[in-house]
Design a protein around this motif. Sequence first.
Motif, PDB file in Angstrom:
ATOM      1  N   PRO A   1     -18.014  17.188 -73.652  1.00 17.08           N
ATOM      2  CA  PRO A   1     -18.247  17.421 -75.072  1.00 17.08           C
ATOM      3  C   PRO A   1     -19.708  17.760 -75.379  1.00 17.08           C
ATOM      4  CG  PRO A   1     -17.050  15.367 -74.715  1.00 17.08           C
ATOM      5  CD  PRO A   1     -17.559  15.815 -73.386  1.00 17.08           C
ATOM      6  N   GLY A   2     -20.620  17.388 -74.478  1.00 18.81           N
ATOM      7  CA  GLY A   2     -22.042  17.611 -74.691  1.00 18.81           C
ATOM      8  C   GLY A   2     -22.478  19.024 -74.359  1.00 18.81           C
ATOM      9  N   GLY A   3     -23.794  19.230 -74.413  1.00 20.85           N
ATOM     10  CA  GLY A   3     -24.334  20.566 -74.271  1.00 20.85           C
ATOM     11  C   GLY A   3     -24.672  21.007 -72.862  1.00 20.85           C
ATOM     12  N   PHE A   4     -24.512  20.124 -71.870  1.00 23.23           N
ATOM     13  CA  PHE A   4     -24.921  20.484 -70.509  1.00 23.23           C
ATOM     14  C   PHE A   4     -23.740  20.701 -69.570  1.00 23.23           C
ATOM     15  CE2 PHE A   4     -28.580  18.287 -72.322  1.00 23.23           C
ATOM     16  CZ  PHE A   4     -29.572  19.223 -72.094  1.00 23.23           C
ATOM     17  N   GLY A   5     -22.529  20.410 -70.015  1.00 20.76           N
ATOM     18  CA  GLY A   5     -21.345  20.804 -69.267  1.00 20.76           C
ATOM     19  C   GLY A   5     -21.210  20.209 -67.891  1.00 20.76           C
ATOM     20  N   THR A   6     -21.523  18.961 -67.705  1.00 15.45           N
ATOM     21  CA  THR A   6     -21.384  18.212 -66.433  1.00 15.45           C
ATOM     22  C   THR A   6     -22.348  18.671 -65.344  1.00 15.45           C
ATOM     23  OG1 THR A   6     -19.582  19.520 -65.366  1.00 15.45           O
ATOM     24  CG2 THR A   6     -18.923  17.806 -66.940  1.00 15.45           C
ATOM     25  N   GLN A   7     -23.458  19.249 -65.708  1.00 12.50           N
ATOM     26  CA  GLN A   7     -24.424  19.701 -64.707  1.00 12.50           C
ATOM     27  C   GLN A   7     -24.875  18.566 -63.797  1.00 12.50           C
ATOM     28  OE1 GLN A   7     -27.949  21.460 -66.358  1.00 12.50           O
ATOM     29  NE2 GLN A   7     -28.802  22.014 -64.383  1.00 12.50           N
ATOM     30  N   LEU A   8     -25.243  17.429 -64.381  1.00 11.43           N
ATOM     31  CA  LEU A   8     -25.717  16.310 -63.570  1.00 11.43           C
ATOM     32  C   LEU A   8     -24.575  15.673 -62.788  1.00 11.43           C
ATOM     33  CD1 LEU A   8     -28.222  14.687 -66.098  1.00 11.43           C
ATOM     34  CD2 LEU A   8     -28.733  16.174 -64.152  1.00 11.43           C
ATOM     35  N   GLY A   9     -23.400  15.607 -63.393  1.00 13.14           N
ATOM     36  CA  GLY A   9     -22.247  15.071 -62.682  1.00 13.14           C
ATOM     37  C   GLY A   9     -21.892  15.904 -61.469  1.00 13.14           C
ATOM     38  N   GLN A  10     -21.939  17.236 -61.615  1.00  8.93           N
ATOM     39  CA  GLN A  10     -21.651  18.099 -60.476  1.00  8.93           C
ATOM     40  C   GLN A  10     -22.703  17.930 -59.382  1.00  8.93           C
ATOM     41  OE1 GLN A  10     -20.514  22.182 -61.244  1.00  8.93           O
ATOM     42  NE2 GLN A  10     -19.801  21.677 -63.307  1.00  8.93           N
ATOM     43  N   ASN A  11     -23.960  17.863 -59.782  1.00  7.29           N
ATOM     44  CA  ASN A  11     -25.026  17.679 -58.791  1.00  7.29           C
ATOM     45  C   ASN A  11     -24.864  16.371 -58.031  1.00  7.29           C
ATOM     46  OD1 ASN A  11     -26.177  20.089 -59.559  1.00  7.29           O
ATOM     47  ND2 ASN A  11     -27.790  19.156 -60.807  1.00  7.29           N
ATOM     48  N   ALA A  12     -24.396  15.330 -58.728  1.00  8.96           N
ATOM     49  CA  ALA A  12     -24.254  14.017 -58.088  1.00  8.96           C
ATOM     50  C   ALA A  12     -23.204  14.016 -56.988  1.00  8.96           C
ATOM     51  CB  ALA A  12     -23.915  12.964 -59.145  1.00  8.96           C
ATOM     52  N   TRP A  13     -22.285  14.969 -57.013  1.00  9.71           N
ATOM     53  CA  TRP A  13     -21.277  15.040 -55.953  1.00  9.71           C
ATOM     54  C   TRP A  13     -21.815  15.620 -54.649  1.00  9.71           C
ATOM     55  CZ3 TRP A  13     -17.145  12.423 -55.389  1.00  9.71           C
ATOM     56  CH2 TRP A  13     -16.424  11.970 -56.498  1.00  9.71           C
ATOM     57  N   LEU A  14     -22.916  16.342 -54.704  1.00 11.34           N
ATOM     58  CA  LEU A  14     -23.358  17.069 -53.513  1.00 11.34           C
ATOM     59  C   LEU A  14     -23.686  16.164 -52.333  1.00 11.34           C
ATOM     60  CD1 LEU A  14     -25.445  19.944 -55.128  1.00 11.34           C
ATOM     61  CD2 LEU A  14     -23.045  19.941 -54.396  1.00 11.34           C
ATOM     62  N   PRO A  15     -24.445  15.055 -52.504  1.00 10.10           N
ATOM     63  CA  PRO A  15     -24.686  14.199 -51.345  1.00 10.10           C
ATOM     64  C   PRO A  15     -23.415  13.530 -50.815  1.00 10.10           C
ATOM     65  CG  PRO A  15     -25.612  13.210 -53.330  1.00 10.10           C
ATOM     66  CD  PRO A  15     -25.224  14.609 -53.676  1.00 10.10           C
ATOM     67  N   VAL A  16     -22.459  13.279 -51.690  1.00 10.47           N
ATOM     68  CA  VAL A  16     -21.189  12.699 -51.243  1.00 10.47           C
ATOM     69  C   VAL A  16     -20.450  13.698 -50.361  1.00 10.47           C
ATOM     70  CG1 VAL A  16     -18.969  11.754 -51.997  1.00 10.47           C
ATOM     71  CG2 VAL A  16     -21.035  11.295 -53.338  1.00 10.47           C
ATOM     72  N   LEU A  17     -20.354  14.939 -50.821  1.00 11.33           N
ATOM     73  CA  LEU A  17     -19.653  15.963 -50.047  1.00 11.33           C
ATOM     74  C   LEU A  17     -20.357  16.247 -48.731  1.00 11.33           C
ATOM     75  CD1 LEU A  17     -18.750  18.369 -52.978  1.00 11.33           C
ATOM     76  CD2 LEU A  17     -17.220  16.792 -51.780  1.00 11.33           C
ATOM     77  N   ARG A  18     -21.691  16.209 -48.756  1.00 13.72           N
ATOM     78  CA  ARG A  18     -22.451  16.409 -47.523  1.00 13.72           C
ATOM     79  C   ARG A  18     -22.144  15.299 -46.517  1.00 13.72           C
ATOM     80  NH1 ARG A  18     -27.226  15.965 -49.538  1.00 13.72           N
ATOM     81  NH2 ARG A  18     -27.303  18.137 -50.206  1.00 13.72           N
ATOM     82  N   THR A  19     -22.098  14.065 -46.999  1.00 13.76           N
ATOM     83  CA  THR A  19     -21.816  12.923 -46.125  1.00 13.76           C
ATOM     84  C   THR A  19     -20.430  13.027 -45.499  1.00 13.76           C
ATOM     85  OG1 THR A  19     -23.275  11.478 -47.383  1.00 13.76           O
ATOM     86  CG2 THR A  19     -21.562  10.405 -46.077  1.00 13.76           C
ATOM     87  N   LEU A  20     -19.482  13.567 -46.256  1.00 17.91           N
ATOM     88  CA  LEU A  20     -18.108  13.679 -45.765  1.00 17.91           C
ATOM     89  C   LEU A  20     -17.916  14.879 -44.845  1.00 17.91           C
ATOM     90  CD1 LEU A  20     -16.197  12.831 -49.063  1.00 17.91           C
ATOM     91  CD2 LEU A  20     -16.528  11.343 -47.075  1.00 17.91           C
ATOM     92  N   GLY A  21     -18.925  15.723 -44.723  1.00 20.46           N
ATOM     93  CA  GLY A  21     -18.810  16.897 -43.854  1.00 20.46           C
ATOM     94  C   GLY A  21     -18.025  18.025 -44.474  1.00 20.46           C
ATOM     95  N   ALA A  22     -17.832  17.974 -45.803  1.00 18.97           N
ATOM     96  CA  ALA A  22     -17.154  19.068 -46.489  1.00 18.97           C
ATOM     97  C   ALA A  22     -18.107  20.260 -46.621  1.00 18.97           C
ATOM     98  CB  ALA A  22     -16.674  18.609 -47.865  1.00 18.97           C
ATOM     99  N   ALA A  23     -17.571  21.378 -47.087  1.00 22.97           N
ATOM    100  CA  ALA A  23     -18.365  22.607 -47.198  1.00 22.97           C
ATOM    101  C   ALA A  23     -18.348  23.089 -48.649  1.00 22.97           C
ATOM    102  CB  ALA A  23     -17.816  23.685 -46.266  1.00 22.97           C
ATOM    103  N   PRO A  24     -19.255  22.573 -49.497  1.00 24.55           N
ATOM    104  CA  PRO A  24     -19.284  23.003 -50.897  1.00 24.55           C
ATOM    105  C   PRO A  24     -19.513  24.504 -51.016  1.00 24.55           C
ATOM    106  CG  PRO A  24     -20.650  21.051 -50.580  1.00 24.55           C
ATOM    107  CD  PRO A  24     -20.267  21.545 -49.214  1.00 24.55           C
ATOM    108  N   TRP A  25     -18.846  25.089 -52.005  1.00 18.25           N
ATOM    109  CA  TRP A  25     -18.980  26.516 -52.279  1.00 18.25           C
ATOM    110  C   TRP A  25     -20.030  26.697 -53.358  1.00 18.25           C
ATOM    111  CZ3 TRP A  25     -16.663  29.545 -56.572  1.00 18.25           C
ATOM    112  CH2 TRP A  25     -16.762  30.928 -56.375  1.00 18.25           C
ATOM    113  N   PHE A  26     -21.074  27.456 -53.042  1.00 18.56           N
ATOM    114  CA  PHE A  26     -22.202  27.613 -53.952  1.00 18.56           C
ATOM    115  C   PHE A  26     -22.297  28.998 -54.582  1.00 18.56           C
ATOM    116  CE2 PHE A  26     -23.904  24.275 -51.011  1.00 18.56           C
ATOM    117  CZ  PHE A  26     -23.905  23.248 -51.936  1.00 18.56           C
ATOM    118  N   GLU A  27     -21.306  29.852 -54.343  1.00 19.14           N
ATOM    119  CA  GLU A  27     -21.394  31.226 -54.851  1.00 19.14           C
ATOM    120  C   GLU A  27     -21.022  31.325 -56.333  1.00 19.14           C
ATOM    121  OE1 GLU A  27     -19.403  34.074 -52.284  1.00 19.14           O
ATOM    122  OE2 GLU A  27     -19.743  32.735 -50.585  1.00 19.14           O
ATOM    123  N   GLY A  28     -20.457  30.283 -56.876  1.00 15.99           N
ATOM    124  CA  GLY A  28     -20.094  30.275 -58.280  1.00 15.99           C
ATOM    125  C   GLY A  28     -20.328  28.900 -58.865  1.00 15.99           C
ATOM    126  N   ARG A  29     -20.476  28.837 -60.194  1.00 18.43           N
ATOM    127  CA  ARG A  29     -20.654  27.554 -60.857  1.00 18.43           C
ATOM    128  C   ARG A  29     -20.054  27.643 -62.246  1.00 18.43           C
ATOM    129  NH1 ARG A  29     -26.031  23.668 -60.783  1.00 18.43           N
ATOM    130  NH2 ARG A  29     -24.810  21.744 -60.764  1.00 18.43           N
TER     131      ARG A  29
END
Length: 200
Positions: free
Chosen positions: A117-145
């Motif tokens: 509902p806010g003005g930043f559209g989950t930017q910080l929430g999405q960023n917070a997932w990156l170290p979790v995904l890295r730890t799990l050995g997943a391959a985040p897709w960075f070509e789109g957001r």
Amino acid sequence: MANIVGLCGSLRRDSFNAALLRAAAARVPDGSHVDARTLHGVPLYDGDVEAAEGIPPAVAALKDAVAAADGLLMVTPEYNNSLPGVFKNAIDWMSRPATDIARVFGGKPVAVIGASPGGFGTQLGQNAWLPVLRTLGAAPWFEGRLMVARAGQVFDADGRIVDPGIEDRLRAFVAGFCAHVDRVAGWTAAGSVDTILSYL
């Protein structure tokens, strides 16, 4: 074509993020598919429960679905400038036992989107997932957001998108992720996970 599991990180029936996941699933290119799933039935992680009873059925079903899929689409709310506890709890369960992490997450293409509902559209929430995904050995897709801000103006009372700009961005995002997942699936057929990761 791409076979993707979609997970919504909110339990609320009328969640903007549940609506966003449904919208994404409806806009995949012909031949691709998003299996939209919820976190209902996943208990709070408790190591004693795991030791005594094993992996709960709801968790085992999610793990098997993600393991069998070509990609994972995570649709995350943002709570207190970070990721939601209920979503992190489910991923924590899905990483148990640790010996199963590679089967479920290893080299898995993952895209993260979200609505707020806010003005930043989950930017910080999405960023917070990156170290979790890295730890799990997943391959985040960075070509789109895709970060859907002021979601109350984007969706109507029935959860349908009424903002043409978001409609176009979501369709392009989903098409891009599906194309990426298809490429990775092709690499999987041609070589090992280590070879795939060298391309990413």
